[in-house]
Write an enzyme that holds these catalytic residues in place. Sequence first.
Site, short mmCIF file in Angstrom:
data_model
loop_
_atom_site.label_atom_id
_atom_site.label_comp_id
_atom_site.label_asym_id
_atom_site.label_seq_id
_atom_site.Cartn_x
_atom_site.Cartn_y
_atom_site.Cartn_z
N PRO A 63 -52.90 2.99 5.31
CA PRO A 63 -53.82 3.20 6.43
C PRO A 63 -54.52 1.93 6.90
CG PRO A 63 -54.74 4.14 4.41
CD PRO A 63 -53.33 3.73 4.11
N ASN A 64 -54.66 1.87 8.19
CA ASN A 64 -55.39 0.84 8.93
C ASN A 64 -54.68 -0.51 8.97
OD1 ASN A 64 -57.63 2.50 9.68
ND2 ASN A 64 -58.25 2.40 7.54
N ARG A 114 -59.15 -6.45 12.50
CA ARG A 114 -60.03 -6.13 11.37
C ARG A 114 -60.72 -7.38 10.86
NH1 ARG A 114 -57.19 -2.58 6.98
NH2 ARG A 114 -59.36 -2.18 6.51
N TYR A 124 -58.63 -10.01 5.82
CA TYR A 124 -57.27 -9.64 6.18
C TYR A 124 -56.51 -10.69 6.98
CZ TYR A 124 -59.32 -5.22 4.78
OH TYR A 124 -59.98 -4.25 4.07
N ASN A 178 -48.23 -1.75 0.08
CA ASN A 178 -49.65 -2.00 0.24
C ASN A 178 -50.26 -0.64 0.60
OD1 ASN A 178 -52.24 -2.63 0.98
ND2 ASN A 178 -51.69 -4.44 2.17
N ALA A 191 -56.29 1.62 1.42
CA ALA A 191 -57.36 2.45 0.84
C ALA A 191 -56.83 3.49 -0.14
CB ALA A 191 -58.15 3.12 1.96
N ASP A 239 -47.94 9.26 -8.21
CA ASP A 239 -46.91 10.14 -8.77
C ASP A 239 -45.56 9.93 -8.10
OD1 ASP A 239 -48.79 11.15 -10.53
OD2 ASP A 239 -49.02 13.07 -9.48
N GLU A 246 -46.84 -4.34 -5.77
CA GLU A 246 -48.08 -3.99 -5.08
C GLU A 246 -48.59 -5.24 -4.38
OE1 GLU A 246 -52.64 -2.66 -6.34
OE2 GLU A 246 -51.24 -3.36 -7.87
N HIS A 261 -51.70 -6.78 -1.61
CA HIS A 261 -52.95 -6.62 -0.86
C HIS A 261 -53.25 -7.94 -0.17
CE1 HIS A 261 -53.85 -2.75 -2.66
NE2 HIS A 261 -53.50 -3.27 -3.82
N ARG A 270 -63.81 -7.26 -4.57
CA ARG A 270 -64.57 -6.67 -3.47
C ARG A 270 -65.50 -5.58 -3.98
NH1 ARG A 270 -60.88 -5.53 1.51
NH2 ARG A 270 -62.90 -4.89 2.30
N ARG A 291 -63.41 -0.36 -4.96
CA ARG A 291 -62.06 -0.91 -4.82
C ARG A 291 -61.49 -1.37 -6.15
NH1 ARG A 291 -61.01 -1.28 0.70
NH2 ARG A 291 -62.88 -1.53 1.95
#
Length: 141
Positions: free
Chosen positions: A10-11, A18, A23, A72, A75, A85, A96, A98, A105, A109
Amino acid sequence: MKKIKIINGPNLNMLGKREEDHYGTKTLDEINEMILNEAKDDFIISFFQSNSEGKIIDEIQNSLDCFAIIINPAAYTHTSVGIRDALAIYKGIIIEVHLSKVDEREEFRKINYIRDIVTKTFSGEKEYSYINAIKYLKEIK
């Protein structure tokens, strides 16, 4: 050539609009172009972004034949047992990523539902978190 699925949560479709300090200034399309340039001749890359947890889970389940998933979860990193899962079902390499230094942060988080099942994490390097994930996969392919 081996397939890699890049999944963004999301986002991330709002990158470039942003908080730049967390970011960066690049849009998701610009980051995807950087990824394609880094991966050329080595991998077949496909991209997916959704603001919907269920759609992300569906995409993970549809990617079980990929060599690697770079995700990524944004949130959802801090809230989604469902995404965790789904990733646990996948038997390939999970990276992963970010953009921000998520572990440094806000306190909430620091909860990470996927960290214990991923192969490797790249964070805090803005768009280069993705590029370093591709470089890592080149090393182990």
